[in-house]
Design a protein around this motif. Structure first.
Motif, short mmCIF file in Angstrom:
data_model
loop_
_atom_site.label_atom_id
_atom_site.label_comp_id
_atom_site.label_asym_id
_atom_site.label_seq_id
_atom_site.Cartn_x
_atom_site.Cartn_y
_atom_site.Cartn_z
N UNK A 1 0.84 -1.20 0.00
CA UNK A 1 0.00 0.00 0.00
C UNK A 1 0.87 1.25 0.00
N UNK B 1 2.34 4.63 1.02
CA UNK B 1 2.40 5.27 2.34
C UNK B 1 3.56 6.25 2.37
N UNK B 2 3.58 7.16 3.35
CA UNK B 2 4.68 8.11 3.44
C UNK B 2 6.01 7.39 3.55
N UNK B 3 7.00 7.91 2.86
CA UNK B 3 8.34 7.36 3.01
C UNK B 3 9.34 8.50 2.92
N UNK B 4 10.58 8.20 3.22
CA UNK B 4 11.58 9.25 3.32
C UNK B 4 12.97 8.67 3.12
N UNK B 5 13.80 9.38 2.39
CA UNK B 5 15.20 9.02 2.33
C UNK B 5 15.52 7.88 1.39
N UNK B 6 14.55 7.49 0.60
CA UNK B 6 14.80 6.41 -0.36
C UNK B 6 15.19 7.01 -1.70
N UNK C 1 7.68 1.88 -3.42
CA UNK C 1 7.16 1.54 -2.09
C UNK C 1 6.34 2.63 -1.42
N UNK D 1 7.34 11.57 1.99
CA UNK D 1 6.79 11.89 3.31
C UNK D 1 5.93 13.14 3.28
N UNK E 1 -0.02 13.51 7.10
CA UNK E 1 -0.59 12.17 7.26
C UNK E 1 0.14 11.35 8.30
N UNK E 2 1.39 11.74 8.57
CA UNK E 2 2.16 10.96 9.53
C UNK E 2 1.71 11.19 10.96
N UNK E 3 1.34 12.41 11.29
CA UNK E 3 1.11 12.72 12.71
C UNK E 3 -0.33 12.45 13.12
#
Lengths: 254, 254, 254, 254, 254, 254
Positions: free
Chosen positions: F229, F231-236, F244, F248, F252-254
């Motif tokens: 699914x 979703x937020x991601x970071x640093x990829x 994936x 970010x 939506x993260x908090x």
């Protein structure tokens, strides 16, 4: 290359279904010899019928394998598979085993969609016997008598798709195997309606047979799949006698 | 009661060994019918030979079971056992299965002493197939060619005892099974020399067959051991056709 | 032959149920000694109660086994079974183990029908401990409190039959075991209403005990079922002290 | 917090060994009550002795647990552990289980070093019963009779270290468990000579008991570890009767 | 003692949830360092995300572990756990593994309550990989998309409790694990509403980390958890290079 | 068709070995893209190194897979295999998995011949994780440090053949797998000296990748191998982010 495809059932119309699907899976240069069990039952559902079909398959294979590069046993449950693998000097591939290997390369857990309630016990034992028990999500099966084994796809197609959908939604299947030679071709036809890969045992078996020939698998001279030791035998066909023993010599027997 | 004892091998002298031991295990009022496979090999060591022997056993059983109360399949590895259990309306007992059940009631882990290296893979698969894998301490086997299958006890008796002793001392066996119809009687003869119970498959099978008859085990009408559904068949003996199907009727097949 | 049958529960009326069924399973010349646990609980459902019942059974067996040819532990879950098997020089048979062995000779997968929800965990652990996990189709159990343990068959008979039918139809059971000494005799009474064999643990245990005596099973002098090494002990009954140790001698202890 | 530590053996000198090691594993504010089985054997090696020791442990625990926060069963093989866990409202920890849990958090596969050949079968069954079979690299054990159970470390220390080294080098052990209360303290003393962590069951059990008290594990009111249903019982100590039942009332029994 | 707690997800608010619960589980004298993955995803549900999170966790651990006594990997599924355990000289504890060990000391079978359908396959594989398959009663999971991963407890708390109740009533769970760092604290809050112990992975991990430090677990110099052999490496952070290899030296590579 | 072959190790000379063998296994019309991990270690032997190599493989695959029909992960142990299979819309094949599937179609039990003692634990866990544990006869490995990973065949060829012979003679292997990319080609060179089939993981992987492309395996939209699914991601890396998640978004993260 030449591949001998044996239907361990006596149903010629199922042999035609198998052939139709098998031809879609051959590469240029691969030719097929189709054979149907000369004795046995219309479709194998039980341990007893598999015992008969396995022996019929041995006779056919012994008679016809010469000149071929591989043999495919084209009934789910793989009657006679390990027996043939011991006595033939060429690769032997079974529909169930091939489908499971292909399925496990595409997902974690596999469900098998089958044509009768009765057939499930034999399938389960076959799958566990190969060591694939931990990969089996479920077996789901039709629960009505089959009017015509050669027309089960037409008659029961929608029910089979519904079983497949439930296996994904309720049993956690990542991959589906549409099991049994009478379903040959169904996976291809319904693939687009299903949310996970749906595999056809005939297709898998043909592709893997060709891959094994490509890899030039070596015939063992040791281990439990080397040719059986020659020993007295009696009442077998000439071809089978060639493969499993020497003709009975009373002196060595007593 | 009457018990039909079938040797799935073609060796008449092994049938005589089996009979001698079986007669020691019958109670008053129990009579035996001995039968030998009409086709097959001298002694079954492989999956291929078991496939043949299993079919031969089905033919013999179908021909002769009428009038008997139970059937014993008298070769280790139990060729045809589950097939017979599906199609016959009377209890069917196998040597391997019976020996394992008796052994597990006398100890935790069991070692099997066998007559050839080659035979081990087939035995192991049979034992694991029954679900007894966690109870198997080891299989130990002779590693020389057998000159005469009917005289293996005389020729190799001391070597077999030595293997049995090592199974207890090194593999942690609580119970021993002297495996294979050609060893019928050996366990009885060497029991006093071994520090744990040594079982004979023929003895176990006969006692359990009689116990099952005493218990009046019911023939199932459901589950995976009910009689197979009637279906078209072809090329089987008349007796086997009676048990597994109706004669081929092309109309229903196509 | 003489068989000592021990009820590990303190319920005399359950002992009478067991005896009634046991007498139906003895052959001419076999006599029974019935015994009831002198301490413990009315019916064993838990690991704690089995620990108590197992010790009570050891005391009874030590006191009474002399002069008998075999011992039967007549509670499902077999409290104390492996302990007795280590210390007694005669065969010891448990109801659960015996029922499972008989069941596995009649089908592939077995369901157990039990008298309470709580009892299931202990049964499951017992069955898996024997290595029969792969043969267990399901355990199905009553979910109401039992008013009178000696009358559970009369009170709950129909519910038990309904559970049995569901085990066949939904869980794939080939054989049923009606579990627990309080159900002794039920299997016989309802057998004709069920589509697969329904087994009674008492019946199976008695038949197998007689078969083991017939087979003259040898007492081991090695392996993990040889008599335990003699060692200091304290506070045991005289008979148990005879079997597991020598009386405490402080010098060797410190 | 207060922890009750029960030695299921009758050996007071082993209780002292356990206590010495247990005291090294208590945090400030944790106090210990030591208890020794009032009846049983000097050291438990077999299923029979574990059955006795388990019942003795139940009696001790029932008498003394009040006022404690947790109980430790201080014999390898954990006699009575699951029984106590059912009937006591506080955490119960066993030496074997605790050692295995700690070991599996430090490596992949674990070897157990034991004090006698005979003890291995019981240990193996205990470990497999917990479901740790796939993590067991081997059990290696001394093969000489033990002169004094309280001095086995002094007498056999070097042999035990040698067994441990072989378990690492030959069996692939990532972690070692020095098994049996008579070895309490040995792991600590030889740790620096061994190339992988060597664990002491007493140490593991005390640390985990304290952790479980810290976590305030809740007593279940459902599931198979809720207190057993109240039922008639007879012949138990007053304290045990409180925990497993009500005194026998003939009316409800019949 | 000092414990480094790493959230393998990039969600700072989940790190705060973890920290809040972790602080409740520290003993006097234990201090925590909290860290969040510098790269990766908001919450790990899949094998792919675990592969990323595991590597991020390795980087964080390599950078920060110095000066700590233990490391906790604070995501269910334990991304990177066994990798860290190989390369760090201090104990490393994972939430899943810790929760399972604590659960198995409180009951026979365990159910896991999870936050999404998708997450179940990864959890199942993790649990089976540890060898806990026979102890797993079920995994039950929410089947709605998660709006805010940091508020799943508030949004879905009642649904999670309902899943837990069904796991006890229908799946036979003796113990529950509320799985996933986003659920940190939920077990504590709903414990009184559930009939069996409900465990929090953070709580279990912190208690076990402290216990392992107390036990002074030794760093292995042999076995499969000794530090990996030094070898050429490239492109790793300086701290990770220290732990897994020497910088690439082309000469040794070719 | 086009196949992307990724060496998860940083060793360019091993990539060349892989390429040489891979080219022998391509059919006309199949082209290869070779890639080497941009970061990691010289050869992967441990869980830690596999965690790194798996992430490196994900980065390479994300960057390069476009335009290819299948991906091969060319290190034994299959680092990153299941992760890639989740995120890529094309078939992904691993050397270990492919070799096991091919081996199990040629015999009953398989031995793996490996290049170092240390590598065995990781291999064993991989093989058991796939569910092939019951088919594994043994793992046998060199026990000397490897001077040059690119020359291990020349330096250790005879020792590897000797290990293979012992696996057949002593462990009951029906098939051998010469494991590890540094051994690419060895199986082919020594096949005639060994009595059972010896398989090369590169060869098996290439043939099976082509077969899977031929079968037109469908990308799942359900089950645990559907794309994760979003979703937020970071640093990829940008390419991995595509596969994936979304970048970010703090809201939506908090």
């Amino acid at each position: 290359m030449k591949i001998l495809v044996i239907n361990p059932n006596i149903s010629e119309d199922v042999t035609r279904l198998i052939e139709r699907e098998a031809r879609r899976s051959t590469r240029p240069g691969t030719s097929l010899t189709m054979a149907t069990a000369p004795f046995g039952v219309a479709y194998i559902e039980t341990r007893a019928e598999a015992q008969i079909g396995g022996y019929a398959t041995m006779q056919v294979a012994a008679d016809l394998y010469a000149g071929h590069d591989a043999v495919v046993v084209a009934a789910f449950g793989d009657p006679g598979l390990t027996a043939l693998r011991e006595i033939l000097p060429i690769p032997v591939v079974g529909m169930t085993e091939a489908a499971l290997h292909s399925a496990c390369q595409q997902g974690g857990r596999v469900s098998v969609i089958a044509i009768s309630q009765r057939i499930q016990a034999w399938y389960r034992e076959t799958i566990h016997g190969y060591g694939f028990g931990s990969r089996l999500a479920s077996i789901r099966a039709l629960d009505e008598p089959l009017a015509h084994i050669g027309r089960v796809q037409e008659d029961q197609g929608e029910r089979l798709v519904a079983l497949a959908e439930r296996a994904v939604a309720e049993d956690g299947a990542d991959v589906l195997v549409m099991a049994g030679a009478p379903l040959a071709g169904l996976a291809r036809e319904v693939a687009n309606r299903l949310p996970v890969p749906a595999l056809d045992g005939v297709t898998c078996a043909l592709h893997q047979a060709q891959a094994l020939v490509d890899m030039a698998a070596r015939t063992p001279s040791a281990g439990s799949y080397a040719a059986p030791p020659v020993k007295p035998c009696h009442g077998l066909t000439a071809a089978l006698t060639q493969l499993v023993g020497s003709r009975t010599q009373p002196a060595t027997l007593s």
